[in-house]
Motif scaffolding. Structure first.
Motif, short mmCIF file in Angstrom:
data_model
loop_
_atom_site.label_atom_id
_atom_site.label_comp_id
_atom_site.label_asym_id
_atom_site.label_seq_id
_atom_site.Cartn_x
_atom_site.Cartn_y
_atom_site.Cartn_z
N PHE A 56 0.83 -1.21 0.00
CA PHE A 56 0.00 0.00 0.00
C PHE A 56 0.87 1.26 0.00
O PHE A 56 0.66 2.18 -0.80
CB PHE A 56 -0.90 -0.03 1.23
CG PHE A 56 -1.71 1.22 1.45
CD1 PHE A 56 -2.82 1.50 0.68
CD2 PHE A 56 -1.35 2.13 2.45
CE1 PHE A 56 -3.57 2.65 0.89
CE2 PHE A 56 -2.09 3.27 2.66
CZ PHE A 56 -3.20 3.54 1.88
N MET A 103 0.81 3.79 -3.19
CA MET A 103 0.20 5.09 -2.91
C MET A 103 1.11 6.23 -3.32
O MET A 103 0.66 7.34 -3.62
CB MET A 103 -0.14 5.22 -1.42
CG MET A 103 -1.41 4.50 -1.00
SD MET A 103 -2.94 5.33 -1.53
CE MET A 103 -3.00 6.71 -0.39
N TYR A 149 -6.14 2.97 -2.66
CA TYR A 149 -6.67 2.78 -1.31
C TYR A 149 -7.92 1.91 -1.34
O TYR A 149 -8.05 0.94 -0.57
CB TYR A 149 -6.97 4.14 -0.69
CG TYR A 149 -7.56 4.06 0.71
CD1 TYR A 149 -7.05 3.19 1.66
CD2 TYR A 149 -8.64 4.87 1.07
CE1 TYR A 149 -7.58 3.12 2.94
CE2 TYR A 149 -9.18 4.81 2.36
CZ TYR A 149 -8.65 3.93 3.28
OH TYR A 149 -9.18 3.86 4.54
N PHE A 203 -3.47 3.93 6.05
CA PHE A 203 -3.90 5.18 5.41
C PHE A 203 -3.64 6.37 6.34
O PHE A 203 -3.19 7.44 5.90
CB PHE A 203 -5.39 5.09 5.07
CG PHE A 203 -5.94 6.30 4.40
CD1 PHE A 203 -5.71 6.55 3.05
CD2 PHE A 203 -6.71 7.21 5.11
CE1 PHE A 203 -6.23 7.69 2.44
CE2 PHE A 203 -7.24 8.35 4.51
CZ PHE A 203 -6.99 8.58 3.16
N GLU A 255 -12.59 6.58 7.52
CA GLU A 255 -11.57 6.04 6.62
C GLU A 255 -12.12 4.92 5.76
O GLU A 255 -11.70 4.75 4.60
CB GLU A 255 -10.37 5.54 7.43
CG GLU A 255 -9.48 6.63 8.01
CD GLU A 255 -10.15 7.42 9.12
OE1 GLU A 255 -9.85 8.62 9.25
OE2 GLU A 255 -10.99 6.85 9.84
#
Length: 498
Positions: A68, A72, A83, A140, A212
């Motif tokens: 991730f 990202m 995401y 995140f 989120e």
């Protein structure tokens, strides 16, 4: 230097929250080891089940946290789609796995040694599947530099866990209050309470991440999914192999211990309780990792090898300082576990040393992550896991849980050395090896002195001598690597007095 200051700031934020969270979580150890005696084996059950959990969380996240971060910040990728795709991938695998486990619950429970209590497996697997899903929203928060919410949710989860453990393991049984009719007539304390409480806390955290989780609506990118799977599968193998170095001993112990199952669980409980004291190294490494991964992957400069080398040295220095501090104050820290578990405290220095090597291995790991050679991480961790399993199988019958401690030490040492030597070929970094070995050597000498102090002196005298030893080590660090005139605030006053 500015990059190092930024890293230090983020590490401090994550580190403080991690230390606070771990410290609060430590309260579970005296609560549970006081309520469940070592001879009963209940804490051994907790240790064993959580060992399975630690492997399952790696399996269900399948390296997607690091993947991730990589995608990202990768040029040409859509962060929102990455995401959402990550959330859907981990969410789908978690849901499917829960369904499969429930369908085959009884055979799985028998294989794990809990045929009479399949609810242990059902509750804990549901918990770990939800935890795996929430790993992406937590990642995140890290990539968006929101450490406050990250830390708040982590600490809130643990606080709730502590409160519920106190309530259901201590307060209600003492007051003979059968809330919701969960106790029998004798108010027997069932180890299942611990697992149900964990599930409640995990559901609470999931609800708190609702903002989120709305990112899942950004759609699913099949092309990105395929690219991410190619990148992540070696990380999955590496993660499983690496976690085996921590969990395999607790899983294998009941099968190879030379004694009956109750005795095996009792001995495992002693080991599991005492290594909690050594987990300060996990706290430091975790705090460093939370800050270091986004720092490395967000770094737009072409080459920061000098920064990586300095970060390695400073990491080693602070972990050695923590090692000496824990050893020096062992006479106080032992009260974190029930007295029936104290015989296992001899594993603490071995496990702490092993965790230091794991932290060094983590620092070294970025050469293959940055060069997209993640398969090497799987090789190193896999070889380490094989070393650990062989030592466990051969030595547990003879040396009990001491074999587990030395197996982890050997496994991390092998993985660390392999990563260093291979990494210097593909992504050479000029680590300050001589300086690092100097600190290791000094720490070893001081460790011997602390051991002599603990064995030969009264408690108050030993604590005094050990404090001087730890302060002396810190003074050496300040003299060599952190001169007072270079420190903020202190440096200004220091220069004025000159």
């Amino acid at each position: 230097m500015a990059n190092l200051k930024s890293l230090a700031k983020d590490t401090a934020i994550y580190g403080l929250s991690s230390i606070v969270a771990r410290f609060i979580n430590y309260l579970l150890v005296p609560i549970q080891t006081a309520r469940f005696a070592a001879s009963g084996g209940e804490y051994g059950i907790i240790t064993n089940v959580y060992a399975y959990v630690s492997l399952l969380i790696i399996l269900l996240t399948f390296g997607m946290e690091t993947t991730f971060f990589r995608y990202m910040t990768k040029e040409g990728e859509n962060p929102q789609r990455i995401y959402s795709t990550s959330l859907r991938m981990v969410g789908f695998t978690s849901l499917i796995s829960i369904i499969l486990v429930m369908l085959f619950l009884n055979p799985i429970a028998r294989a794990a040694g809990y045929a009479d209590h399949p609810e242990y497996i059902a509750v804990m697997y549901t918990t770990v599947a939800i935890d795996a899903f929430t790993a992406i929203p937590f990642a995140f928060l890290r990539i968006k530099n929101r450490p406050v919410k990250f830390a708040t949710l982590k600490i809130a989860n643990i606080l709730l866990n502590i409160i519920l453990n106190l309530l259901y393991l201590v307060v209600l049984p003492e007051l003979k209050i059968n809330l919701f009719g969960i106790y029998d007539d004798n108010f027997t304390l069932d180890v299942a309470f611990v697992f149900y409480i964990n599930l409640i806390c995990t559901l609470f955290t999931l609800l708190m991440l609702y903002k989120e989780l709305r990112g899942i609506t950004f759609g699913f990118d099949m092309s990105a999914c395929k690219r991410m799977l190619v990148y992540t599968w070696p990380l999955l193998v590496m993660g499983l192999a690496g976690q085996l170095n921590q969990a395999a001993s607790q899983i294998l112990f009941p099968y190879f211990y030379d004694g009956d199952l109750t005795e095996a669980r009792g001995q495992l409980g002693i080991y599991g309780a005492c290594i909690k004291i050594a987990m300060i190294m996990v706290m430091i490494t975790q705090a460093f990792r939370f800050a270091y991964e986004p720092f490395v992957f967000n770094n737009k400069d072409a080459d920061k090898r000098e920064t990586y080398a300095k970060a390695m040295k400073y990491y080693l220095i602070f972990t050695l300082l923590a090692f000496l501090a824990v050893m020096g104050y062992m006479d106080i820290l032992r009260f974190l576990v029930g007295k029936s578990y104290w015989e296992g405290l001899r594993v603490v220095p071995i496990v702490m040393a092993a965790e230091i090597m794991f932290g060094v291995f983590f620092n070294l790991s970025f050469w293959y992550k940055l060069t997209d050679r993640t398969i090497w991480g799987a090789y190193f961790s896999g070889i380490g896991a094989v070393v650990l399993i062989i030592i466990d199988i051969l030595l547990i019958p003879r040396f009990s849980y001491m074999a587990c401690a030395w197996a982890g030490f050997a496994a991390y040492g092998v993985s660390m050395l392999l990563s260093y030597f291979v990494g210097q070929r593909y992504y050479p970094i000029n680590y300050p090896i001589r300086e690092m070995l100097f600190y290791v050597g000094i720490a070893m000498i001081f460790f011997v002195a602390i051991n002599i102090s603990n064995q030969q002196l009264p408690m108050w005298a030993a604590l005094s001598v050990n404090t001087l030893i730890v302060v002396f080590f810190a003074a050496i660090v300040v003299k060599r690597d952190f001169p007072l005139q270079n420190l903020p605030v202190i440096g200004k006053r220091f220069n004025k007095t000159k």
